[in-house]
Design a protein around this motif. Sequence first.
Motif, PDB file in Angstrom:
ATOM      1  N   ALA B  49      23.472   5.441  66.664  1.00  0.00           N
ATOM      2  CA  ALA B  49      24.327   5.729  65.514  1.00  0.00           C
ATOM      3  C   ALA B  49      25.245   4.532  65.251  1.00  0.00           C
ATOM      4  CB  ALA B  49      25.142   6.986  65.776  1.00  0.00           C
ATOM      5  N   GLU B  50      25.603   3.821  66.334  1.00  0.00           N
ATOM      6  CA  GLU B  50      26.455   2.638  66.181  1.00  0.00           C
ATOM      7  C   GLU B  50      25.773   1.585  65.325  1.00  0.00           C
ATOM      8  OE1 GLU B  50      27.514   3.821  70.542  1.00  0.00           O
ATOM      9  OE2 GLU B  50      26.758   1.769  70.335  1.00  0.00           O
ATOM     10  N   ASP B  51      24.457   1.426  65.514  1.00  0.00           N
ATOM     11  CA  ASP B  51      23.707   0.449  64.723  1.00  0.00           C
ATOM     12  C   ASP B  51      23.731   0.855  63.256  1.00  0.00           C
ATOM     13  OD1 ASP B  51      21.341   0.560  67.401  1.00  0.00           O
ATOM     14  OD2 ASP B  51      22.929  -0.931  67.085  1.00  0.00           O
ATOM     15  N   LEU B  52      23.616   2.161  63.015  1.00  0.00           N
ATOM     16  CA  LEU B  52      23.664   2.644  61.640  1.00  0.00           C
ATOM     17  C   LEU B  52      25.051   2.406  61.046  1.00  0.00           C
ATOM     18  CD1 LEU B  52      21.761   6.050  61.508  1.00  0.00           C
ATOM     19  CD2 LEU B  52      21.112   3.858  60.522  1.00  0.00           C
ATOM     20  N   ASP B  53      26.073   2.696  61.845  1.00  0.00           N
ATOM     21  CA  ASP B  53      27.440   2.482  61.365  1.00  0.00           C
ATOM     22  C   ASP B  53      27.660   1.021  60.992  1.00  0.00           C
ATOM     23  OD1 ASP B  53      28.968   4.787  63.744  1.00  0.00           O
ATOM     24  OD2 ASP B  53      28.237   5.100  61.692  1.00  0.00           O
ATOM     25  N   ALA B  54      27.144   0.148  61.839  1.00  0.00           N
ATOM     26  CA  ALA B  54      27.345  -1.277  61.581  1.00  0.00           C
ATOM     27  C   ALA B  54      26.600  -1.731  60.334  1.00  0.00           C
ATOM     28  CB  ALA B  54      26.890  -2.086  62.791  1.00  0.00           C
ATOM     29  N   ALA B  55      25.457  -1.095  60.080  1.00  0.00           N
ATOM     30  CA  ALA B  55      24.655  -1.491  58.920  1.00  0.00           C
ATOM     31  C   ALA B  55      25.240  -0.936  57.622  1.00  0.00           C
ATOM     32  CB  ALA B  55      23.211  -1.009  59.093  1.00  0.00           C
ATOM     33  N   TRP B  56      26.002   0.113  57.773  1.00  0.00           N
ATOM     34  CA  TRP B  56      26.585   0.759  56.591  1.00  0.00           C
ATOM     35  C   TRP B  56      27.458  -0.227  55.822  1.00  0.00           C
ATOM     36  CZ3 TRP B  56      24.584   5.495  56.204  1.00  0.00           C
ATOM     37  CH2 TRP B  56      25.046   6.317  55.157  1.00  0.00           C
ATOM     38  N   PRO B  57      27.389  -0.153  54.492  1.00  0.00           N
ATOM     39  CA  PRO B  57      28.251  -1.054  53.703  1.00  0.00           C
ATOM     40  C   PRO B  57      29.717  -0.822  54.049  1.00  0.00           C
ATOM     41  CG  PRO B  57      26.661   0.041  52.280  1.00  0.00           C
ATOM     42  CD  PRO B  57      26.541   0.680  53.624  1.00  0.00           C
ATOM     43  N   SER B  58      30.537  -1.828  53.825  1.00  0.00           N
ATOM     44  CA  SER B  58      31.927  -1.732  54.249  1.00  0.00           C
ATOM     45  C   SER B  58      32.711  -0.770  53.362  1.00  0.00           C
ATOM     46  CB  SER B  58      32.579  -3.110  54.203  1.00  0.00           C
ATOM     47  OG  SER B  58      32.955  -3.409  52.868  1.00  0.00           O
ATOM     48  N   ALA B  59      33.950  -0.564  53.763  1.00  0.00           N
ATOM     49  CA  ALA B  59      34.844   0.295  53.001  1.00  0.00           C
ATOM     50  C   ALA B  59      35.173  -0.341  51.656  1.00  0.00           C
ATOM     51  CB  ALA B  59      36.119   0.530  53.804  1.00  0.00           C
ATOM     52  N   THR B  61      32.868  -1.869  49.594  1.00  0.00           N
ATOM     53  CA  THR B  61      31.621  -2.209  48.916  1.00  0.00           C
ATOM     54  C   THR B  61      31.712  -1.864  47.440  1.00  0.00           C
ATOM     55  OG1 THR B  61      29.224  -1.932  48.944  1.00  0.00           O
ATOM     56  CG2 THR B  61      30.538   0.039  49.326  1.00  0.00           C
ATOM     57  N   THR B  62      30.949  -2.584  46.635  1.00  0.00           N
ATOM     58  CA  THR B  62      30.918  -2.276  45.217  1.00  0.00           C
ATOM     59  C   THR B  62      29.751  -1.351  44.885  1.00  0.00           C
ATOM     60  OG1 THR B  62      29.588  -4.248  44.834  1.00  0.00           O
ATOM     61  CG2 THR B  62      31.979  -4.486  44.588  1.00  0.00           C
ATOM     62  N   LEU B  63      28.976  -0.983  45.894  1.00  0.00           N
ATOM     63  CA  LEU B  63      27.825  -0.103  45.674  1.00  0.00           C
ATOM     64  C   LEU B  63      28.280   1.340  45.498  1.00  0.00           C
ATOM     65  CD1 LEU B  63      25.491  -1.441  48.516  1.00  0.00           C
ATOM     66  CD2 LEU B  63      25.196  -1.830  46.076  1.00  0.00           C
ATOM     67  N   THR B  64      27.569   2.045  44.633  1.00  0.00           N
ATOM     68  CA  THR B  64      27.852   3.470  44.501  1.00  0.00           C
ATOM     69  C   THR B  64      27.110   4.189  45.624  1.00  0.00           C
ATOM     70  OG1 THR B  64      25.890   3.938  43.174  1.00  0.00           O
ATOM     71  CG2 THR B  64      27.892   3.235  41.990  1.00  0.00           C
ATOM     72  N   ARG B  65      27.411   5.431  45.802  1.00  0.00           N
ATOM     73  CA  ARG B  65      26.768   6.212  46.853  1.00  0.00           C
ATOM     74  C   ARG B  65      25.249   6.191  46.697  1.00  0.00           C
ATOM     75  NH1 ARG B  65      28.873   9.526  50.497  1.00  0.00           N
ATOM     76  NH2 ARG B  65      27.530  11.129  51.356  1.00  0.00           N
ATOM     77  N   GLY B  66      24.804   6.398  45.481  1.00  0.00           N
ATOM     78  CA  GLY B  66      23.359   6.393  45.225  1.00  0.00           C
ATOM     79  C   GLY B  66      22.744   5.041  45.554  1.00  0.00           C
ATOM     80  N   GLU B  67      23.478   3.970  45.196  1.00  0.00           N
ATOM     81  CA  GLU B  67      22.967   2.631  45.476  1.00  0.00           C
ATOM     82  C   GLU B  67      22.922   2.379  46.976  1.00  0.00           C
ATOM     83  OE1 GLU B  67      25.743   0.459  43.169  1.00  0.00           O
ATOM     84  OE2 GLU B  67      24.404   0.236  41.450  1.00  0.00           O
ATOM     85  N   ILE B  68      23.917   2.908  47.693  1.00  0.00           N
ATOM     86  CA  ILE B  68      23.938   2.745  49.156  1.00  0.00           C
ATOM     87  C   ILE B  68      22.684   3.379  49.752  1.00  0.00           C
ATOM     88  CG2 ILE B  68      25.074   3.457  51.290  1.00  0.00           C
ATOM     89  CD1 ILE B  68      27.741   3.182  49.860  1.00  0.00           C
ATOM     90  N   ALA B  71      19.677   1.333  49.003  1.00  0.00           N
ATOM     91  CA  ALA B  71      19.618   0.107  49.803  1.00  0.00           C
ATOM     92  C   ALA B  71      19.198   0.420  51.235  1.00  0.00           C
ATOM     93  CB  ALA B  71      20.973  -0.597  49.784  1.00  0.00           C
ATOM     94  N   LEU B  72      19.732   1.482  51.803  1.00  0.00           N
ATOM     95  CA  LEU B  72      19.390   1.855  53.179  1.00  0.00           C
ATOM     96  C   LEU B  72      17.927   2.274  53.295  1.00  0.00           C
ATOM     97  CD1 LEU B  72      22.570   3.831  54.248  1.00  0.00           C
ATOM     98  CD2 LEU B  72      21.848   1.601  55.072  1.00  0.00           C
ATOM     99  N   ALA B  73      17.390   2.809  52.200  1.00  0.00           N
ATOM    100  CA  ALA B  73      15.992   3.224  52.218  1.00  0.00           C
ATOM    101  C   ALA B  73      15.059   2.017  52.289  1.00  0.00           C
ATOM    102  CB  ALA B  73      15.686   4.061  50.978  1.00  0.00           C
ATOM    103  N   ARG B  74      15.591   0.844  51.975  1.00  0.00           N
ATOM    104  CA  ARG B  74      14.746  -0.350  51.978  1.00  0.00           C
ATOM    105  C   ARG B  74      14.910  -1.175  53.262  1.00  0.00           C
ATOM    106  NH1 ARG B  74      16.245  -0.350  46.538  1.00  0.00           N
ATOM    107  NH2 ARG B  74      18.032  -1.706  46.926  1.00  0.00           N
ATOM    108  N   VAL B  75      15.798  -0.760  54.173  1.00  0.00           N
ATOM    109  CA  VAL B  75      15.980  -1.516  55.420  1.00  0.00           C
ATOM    110  C   VAL B  75      15.225  -0.800  56.538  1.00  0.00           C
ATOM    111  CG1 VAL B  75      17.626  -2.423  57.098  1.00  0.00           C
ATOM    112  CG2 VAL B  75      18.264  -2.256  54.673  1.00  0.00           C
TER     113      VAL B  75
END
Lengths: 295, 142
Positions: B49-59, B61-68, B71-75
């Motif tokens: 879960a730590e790896d996921l947390d680290a990959a998560w966009p920062s607080a 980010t200019t991405l919307t929730r849907g965009e996040i 983006a995660l679906a492509r990594v």
Amino acid sequence: MKIKTLLRGDVTTVRDDMPLLEARDLMARHGMRLVPVVRGGELVGILREAEVRRASASTVAALARHDWPRLLERVSVRDIMQPVTATVTPESTVEETAALMGALGVDGLPVVEHGAVAGAVTTGDLLTVLIGTLRHRGEARLDHILVVCDAGYEDEEVAAAALALSREHGARLTLLHPLDQLDRLVRHGAPAVLVARVQEVRARDAMARLRTLVTPEGEQAVDHRVVIGDPPSVIVRTASDIGADLIVMGRRSRDAADRSYDVEDVTGRAPCPVLVTSSQPRGARVMEGLTKEAA
Amino acid sequence: MRTGELMSSEVGTIQAGASLLDAAHAMRTRGVHHLPVTAEGRLVGLLSAEDLDAAWPSAATTLTRGEIHGALARVPVEAVMARDVVTLRPETPILEAARLMRDWSIRALPVVNRGQVVGVLTEHDLVAKIPALLGESHSPGT
């Protein structure tokens, strides 16, 4: 055991208005997984590694591209801290704390005393306690066995006994051959350089022999040491150095000068139990055989 | 006590090519924080879960929730997983498991038997045993 034995003297907290990035650096510097958050000296929240990671820039380039670093600098601890769900006190027991963390599904809790923050305790801290307790409880049984191999033909029996034990307990082995200092030679006028040369050869031969005594299997860990000095002292010191749980040696241990030293020279000072293997000298077995045939 | 007695066996694994979004979903539905990662049936890494947390966009980010989520679906998982995985066997004594976790600062170890992942032992599994292990009096041969 009480939580207070786990607390280090200094209490580290962060103020809720501290910038996130500063708090992150502080946690990294102190190796903290979580830190209590205070406002006006009062506990108002918990800052955990997980939230800090999530709030930090992504480790994936494609996502980090969309981060706005300037804005990240304005994020404060307050924005991402978690509410305090439970606390423990320095007088709480380790067992209670472990049960509480398990029930809440958290990996750390703040420690408070008389309304003031006294520190934090994490599952990592409890893990250290568990390790210490299991060691003392004998769950691990034997971890490290020191085997003294300097008695010629008996070494094989000593090594076999030690190997059997180490397999049963998953213990690592250190085979030790103590070499005496040859001070007799020096006293009789032998040049120091010559004695040193002789010692080198003896040490090399001893090491080569040690390596043939035990054939490690799979993950069996075996170290070999040849140490020069008064043999019983070398044995006791090595056992201490490696934290041996058991010393295995033959009853008739002797140094290369065929000068026997007593098992008692070791057992009297050993930091751990000593297992003494005894065997009949080969000469005695042969004599028995002859006597029977004659009869 | 041995690893096999404490580990969770129904953790399940995830493919190296699966996305971070799949992984987040898997962790949530299975209620776990660690997933052994396999490729062609072999263990190739561990995703925490730590790896996921680290990959998560920062607080910030200019991405919307849907965009996040997009983006995660492509990594792929293999982009962020830990590759040098320390493993246990079911027979490994828990003291050794605990030591490994402490020495390597990791909170979960996959348990492997005959090349197959059969479970995961976590720091939580060990800590949960503390009341039982510390509370009881010593009984030899346990």
